[in-house]
Design a protein around this motif. Structure first.
Motif, PDB file in Angstrom:
ATOM      1  N   PRO A 133      67.636  49.641  16.241  1.00  0.00           N
ATOM      2  CA  PRO A 133      66.735  48.684  16.898  1.00  0.00           C
ATOM      3  C   PRO A 133      66.897  48.670  18.406  1.00  0.00           C
ATOM      4  N   LEU A 134      65.783  48.449  19.083  1.00  0.00           N
ATOM      5  CA  LEU A 134      65.814  48.266  20.527  1.00  0.00           C
ATOM      6  C   LEU A 134      65.909  46.791  20.887  1.00  0.00           C
ATOM      7  N   LEU A 135      65.421  45.927  19.993  1.00  0.00           N
ATOM      8  CA  LEU A 135      65.367  44.497  20.266  1.00  0.00           C
ATOM      9  C   LEU A 135      65.998  43.725  19.121  1.00  0.00           C
ATOM     10  N   LYS A 136      66.666  42.630  19.458  1.00  0.00           N
ATOM     11  CA  LYS A 136      67.294  41.791  18.447  1.00  0.00           C
ATOM     12  C   LYS A 136      66.260  41.029  17.639  1.00  0.00           C
ATOM     13  N   GLU A 137      65.205  40.627  18.282  1.00  0.00           N
ATOM     14  CA  GLU A 137      64.240  39.745  17.638  1.00  0.00           C
ATOM     15  C   GLU A 137      62.833  40.308  17.808  1.00  0.00           C
ATOM     16  N   ILE A 138      61.902  39.800  17.022  1.00  0.00           N
ATOM     17  CA  ILE A 138      60.503  40.169  17.198  1.00  0.00           C
ATOM     18  C   ILE A 138      60.022  39.367  18.412  1.00  0.00           C
ATOM     19  N   VAL A 139      60.474  39.794  19.591  1.00  0.00           N
ATOM     20  CA  VAL A 139      60.445  38.955  20.788  1.00  0.00           C
ATOM     21  C   VAL A 139      59.040  38.544  21.193  1.00  0.00           C
ATOM     22  N   GLU A 140      58.142  39.525  21.330  1.00  0.00           N
ATOM     23  CA  GLU A 140      56.823  39.204  21.849  1.00  0.00           C
ATOM     24  C   GLU A 140      56.061  38.271  20.907  1.00  0.00           C
ATOM     25  N   ALA A 141      56.056  38.597  19.621  1.00  0.00           N
ATOM     26  CA  ALA A 141      55.346  37.761  18.656  1.00  0.00           C
ATOM     27  C   ALA A 141      55.955  36.369  18.607  1.00  0.00           C
ATOM     28  N   ASP A 142      57.271  36.292  18.642  1.00  0.00           N
ATOM     29  CA  ASP A 142      57.957  35.004  18.583  1.00  0.00           C
ATOM     30  C   ASP A 142      57.612  34.150  19.801  1.00  0.00           C
ATOM     31  N   ARG A 143      57.594  34.775  20.964  1.00  0.00           N
ATOM     32  CA  ARG A 143      57.287  34.026  22.189  1.00  0.00           C
ATOM     33  C   ARG A 143      55.885  33.437  22.129  1.00  0.00           C
ATOM     34  N   LEU A 144      54.927  34.228  21.658  1.00  0.00           N
ATOM     35  CA  LEU A 144      53.544  33.778  21.660  1.00  0.00           C
ATOM     36  C   LEU A 144      53.323  32.617  20.699  1.00  0.00           C
ATOM     37  N   ILE A 145      53.905  32.689  19.514  1.00  0.00           N
ATOM     38  CA  ILE A 145      53.641  31.638  18.523  1.00  0.00           C
ATOM     39  C   ILE A 145      54.727  30.567  18.495  1.00  0.00           C
ATOM     40  N   ARG A 146      55.777  30.707  19.313  1.00  0.00           N
ATOM     41  CA  ARG A 146      56.834  29.704  19.477  1.00  0.00           C
ATOM     42  C   ARG A 146      57.565  29.415  18.163  1.00  0.00           C
ATOM     43  N   ALA A 147      57.837  30.479  17.408  1.00  0.00           N
ATOM     44  CA  ALA A 147      58.496  30.314  16.111  1.00  0.00           C
ATOM     45  C   ALA A 147      59.949  29.883  16.258  1.00  0.00           C
ATOM     46  N   PHE A 174      38.506  36.143  -0.534  1.00  0.00           N
ATOM     47  CA  PHE A 174      38.557  35.017  -1.463  1.00  0.00           C
ATOM     48  C   PHE A 174      38.956  33.736  -0.735  1.00  0.00           C
ATOM     49  N   ARG A 175      38.255  32.664  -1.017  1.00  0.00           N
ATOM     50  CA  ARG A 175      38.481  31.392  -0.329  1.00  0.00           C
ATOM     51  C   ARG A 175      39.837  30.778  -0.645  1.00  0.00           C
ATOM     52  N   ASP A 176      40.484  31.210  -1.710  1.00  0.00           N
ATOM     53  CA  ASP A 176      41.789  30.659  -2.069  1.00  0.00           C
ATOM     54  C   ASP A 176      42.946  31.379  -1.390  1.00  0.00           C
ATOM     55  N   THR A 177      42.653  32.379  -0.574  1.00  0.00           N
ATOM     56  CA  THR A 177      43.694  33.039   0.207  1.00  0.00           C
ATOM     57  C   THR A 177      43.820  32.383   1.582  1.00  0.00           C
ATOM     58  N   ILE A 178      44.891  32.725   2.294  1.00  0.00           N
ATOM     59  CA  ILE A 178      44.986  32.464   3.731  1.00  0.00           C
ATOM     60  C   ILE A 178      44.755  33.815   4.393  1.00  0.00           C
ATOM     61  N   SER A 179      43.560  34.021   4.927  1.00  0.00           N
ATOM     62  CA  SER A 179      43.181  35.319   5.490  1.00  0.00           C
ATOM     63  C   SER A 179      43.593  35.387   6.957  1.00  0.00           C
ATOM     64  N   VAL A 180      44.063  36.574   7.369  1.00  0.00           N
ATOM     65  CA  VAL A 180      44.717  36.702   8.675  1.00  0.00           C
ATOM     66  C   VAL A 180      44.165  37.888   9.463  1.00  0.00           C
ATOM     67  N   GLY A 181      43.731  37.611  10.695  1.00  0.00           N
ATOM     68  CA  GLY A 181      43.332  38.647  11.636  1.00  0.00           C
ATOM     69  C   GLY A 181      44.424  38.874  12.672  1.00  0.00           C
ATOM     70  N   ALA A 182      44.236  39.878  13.542  1.00  0.00           N
ATOM     71  CA  ALA A 182      45.298  40.291  14.464  1.00  0.00           C
ATOM     72  C   ALA A 182      44.880  40.193  15.921  1.00  0.00           C
ATOM     73  N   VAL A 183      45.835  39.753  16.757  1.00  0.00           N
ATOM     74  CA  VAL A 183      45.686  39.765  18.211  1.00  0.00           C
ATOM     75  C   VAL A 183      46.859  40.525  18.822  1.00  0.00           C
ATOM     76  N   TYR A 184      46.704  40.905  20.083  1.00  0.00           N
ATOM     77  CA  TYR A 184      47.831  41.422  20.857  1.00  0.00           C
ATOM     78  C   TYR A 184      48.641  40.240  21.382  1.00  0.00           C
ATOM     79  N   ASP A 185      49.946  40.467  21.587  1.00  0.00           N
ATOM     80  CA  ASP A 185      50.781  39.372  22.071  1.00  0.00           C
ATOM     81  C   ASP A 185      51.078  39.450  23.561  1.00  0.00           C
ATOM     82  N   LEU A 186      50.782  40.579  24.193  1.00  0.00           N
ATOM     83  CA  LEU A 186      50.947  40.717  25.636  1.00  0.00           C
ATOM     84  C   LEU A 186      50.312  42.025  26.079  1.00  0.00           C
ATOM     85  N   ASN A 187      50.355  42.292  27.354  1.00  0.00           N
ATOM     86  CA  ASN A 187      49.805  43.532  27.896  1.00  0.00           C
ATOM     87  C   ASN A 187      50.775  44.674  27.636  1.00  0.00           C
TER      88      ASN A 187
END
Length: 386
Positions: free
Chosen positions: A30-44, A218-231
């Motif tokens: 691994p290069l990074l300890k954490e999923i840094v960019e995604a974590d920063r954006l969603i404040r997990a 299906f309406r009973d799912t939680i459907s998920v799309g994707a964004v970028y987390d930084l440049n």
């Protein structure tokens, strides 16, 4: 003897092969300890720290290409496993991941060593429904969902993560009568088990037409799309989609999307960081992988759902209703406009979608529980009457 769940005599609409998922890029360490960019954006991580939650006591079922169960990121936290493919001679106990997609997805949800997932305290139940080549059948999906109906509760499964689909583009779920997969998703939802499903990676392929793949539609799912987390520069994808530049909360050019104004109850529920995401890999027991896709955004949301569920379970001793979970996710989400700053080769809807914010979702749930206690008259706080 455990009584199996009774299900109607239904058949899945789709019996063709599932298109192969793409293999993640693998690295030896691994290069990074954490999923840094995604974590920063969603404040997990901030949400985990503030509310003292990590997914502990719960498990995610990952329906994918299997799992490198010996990876240090999952040490001691594989609650159960099952193979529904013909790989490794069809050995039902062998979920070896020769592709890497499943290990990447599982790590995003709950890795907890070299990488840190969104819900690092959760256990994982790998259900191998896709082969080492990345493809599979919807029959295997149906069987895996049935296995969860029969066995999920004893392994504390509260979330199902399905980073897969048929590459179709649908705007409603009314054309799937007597569909066995839909019925099983609905039955899991009735138990409080949330099914997070990738919206699909074929927006460019479908000429920028709104829609989502099966079974995300299906309406009973939680459907998920994707964004970028930084440049992170520019990216070109095998589908032909190209991002000439990237940036925080820009919708990826491959991500399928379906707005409330077009589809109502079957619209895309939430967006999350999905490109590129670093996670657990299969090159060795400390390997790393990198991948882009709604496949990567989906486990981000699955991890947030686990955090919400743990907070609710700690207060009430039971899982929350899935519809309530969706409400907490969506009402607390960050508004993103499709077309305000994207720089790519697809057309845009110019409509507003929602991107998950873990800390805000936990705060929303916390306020909701506090209000409910006050309305009910919590111990030590007498209710007043007019």
């Amino acid at each position: 003897m455990k009584q199996e769940t009774d299900m109607p005599n239904l058949e899945p609409l789709f019996v063709s092969r599932i298109p192969p998922v793409e293999r993640p890029v693998q690295r030896d360490k691994p290069l990074l300890k954490e999923i840094v960019e995604a974590d920063r954006l969603i404040r997990a991580s901030r949400g985990r720290e503030h509310f003292k939650v990590s997914g502990k006591g719960l498990a995610v079922a990952v329906l994918d290409t299997g799992l490198r169960t010996t990876h240090v990121d999952f040490n001691g936290r594989v609650a159960a496993q099952r193979n529904f493919t013909s790989d490794d001679g069809g050995d039902v106990d062998n979920v070896s991941d020769g592709n890497g997609h499943g290990t990447n997805v599982a790590g995003i949800v709950c890795a907890n060593k070299d990488h840190v997932g969104i819900a690092p305290g959760a256990h994982v139940v790998p259900l191998k429904v896709l082969s080492n080549e990345g493809g599979g059948s919807f029959e295997a999906i149906k069987d895996a969902l049935q296995w969860l109906l029969d066995n999920g509760e004893k392994h504390n499964v509260s979330v199902v993560c399905m980073s897969l689909g048929d590459s179709g583009n649908y705007i409603n779920d009314t054309g799937f009568p007597l569909d066995a997969i839909q019925e099983r998703i609905r039955s899991l939802k009735a138990k409080g088990i949330a099914c997070c499903v990738a919206a699909g990676n074929d927006y460019y392929t479908h000429n920028s037409k709104q829609g989502m793949s099966y079974p995300a539609i299906f309406r009973d799912t939680i459907s998920v799309g994707a964004v970028y987390d930084l440049n992170e520069g520019s990216f070109s994808y095998n589908s032909g989609a190209t991002a000439f530049s990237t940036g925080e909360d820009r919708i990826t050019p491959f991500s399928q999307r379906l707005h409330d104004s077009v589809a109502g109850a079957v619209a895309t529920d939430i967006f999350a960081p999905g490109a590129p995401i670093r996670s657990s890999g299969i090159s060795n027991d400390r390997g790393e992988s990198i991948q882009h896709g709604t496949s990567q955004a989906t486990p981000v949301v699955a991890g947030v759902v686990l955090l919400l569920q743990e907070l609710f379970v700690n207060a009430h001793g039971r899982l929350p209703a899935v519809d309530d979970v969706v409400q907490w996710l969506r009402s607390s989400a960050v508004s993103i406009v499709d077309g305000d700053d994207e720089h790519d080769n697809v057309d845009h809807t110019n409509l507003t979608f929602r991107r998950v914010d873990a800390l805000a979702a936990l705060e929303t749930l916390s306020r909701s529980m506090a209000t409910a206690e006050l309305m009910a008259g919590s111990p030590g706080i007498p209710r007043t009457h007019a």
